[in-house]
Motif scaffolding. Sequence first.
Motif, PDB file in Angstrom:
ATOM      1  N   UNK A  35       0.859  -1.182   0.000  1.00 15.59           N
ATOM      2  CA  UNK A  35       0.000   0.000   0.000  1.00 15.59           C
ATOM      3  C   UNK A  35       0.898   1.235   0.000  1.00 15.59           C
ATOM      4  N   UNK A  36       0.340   2.342  -0.464  1.00 12.59           N
ATOM      5  CA  UNK A  36       1.104   3.581  -0.637  1.00 12.59           C
ATOM      6  C   UNK A  36       0.638   4.608   0.373  1.00 12.59           C
ATOM      7  N   UNK A  37       1.604   5.312   0.956  1.00 13.82           N
ATOM      8  CA  UNK A  37       1.278   6.442   1.827  1.00 13.82           C
ATOM      9  C   UNK A  37       2.071   7.662   1.359  1.00 13.82           C
ATOM     10  N   UNK A  38       1.482   8.827   1.594  1.00 16.10           N
ATOM     11  CA  UNK A  38       2.190  10.080   1.393  1.00 16.10           C
ATOM     12  C   UNK A  38       2.729  10.479   2.764  1.00 16.10           C
ATOM     13  N   UNK A  39       4.042  10.599   2.882  1.00 14.97           N
ATOM     14  CA  UNK A  39       4.662  11.010   4.134  1.00 14.97           C
ATOM     15  C   UNK A  39       4.847  12.516   4.058  1.00 14.97           C
ATOM     16  N   UNK A  40       3.995  13.261   4.748  1.00 16.59           N
ATOM     17  CA  UNK A  40       4.023  14.723   4.652  1.00 16.59           C
ATOM     18  C   UNK A  40       5.253  15.326   5.335  1.00 16.59           C
TER      19      UNK A  40
END
Length: 129
Positions: A35-40
């Motif tokens: 799964x993909x996450x955006x790490x802010x």
Amino acid sequence: MDKITVCNKSPYFCLVENHVLGIPERLKQIDKSYFVVWNSKKEKFEVHSEDNVGSTYCFTVPYRELDCRTLEYARETRIERSDIVFVEIEKQDEIIEKAVKREREKLFDDIGREVFDRAMFEERSTKEV
């Protein structure tokens, strides 16, 4: 650990489930647990796996956006490729070792020639006197 739990644990993670190029969905074709996450905090995309024990982290996407390069990178970094990667590393190590050996032999040869030339010069100098 499931993706919802991972994203809820970090205030910096935003789960990316939809994408114009369908990258999160296409990653699942490579590995169903991805799964993909955006790490802010890092301002980068990351790929995680629900199957990993401990940390779900797999890799940081080395590109500014999600595209087909992300899919290729995911394929290249899969654990199933580890045998191939080790063989490639061993081949590269052999090439480096051979180059180092050649350089060392050249250096010793150059030093030997220089010592020989100096000895011959010294011998000629003492005969001339």
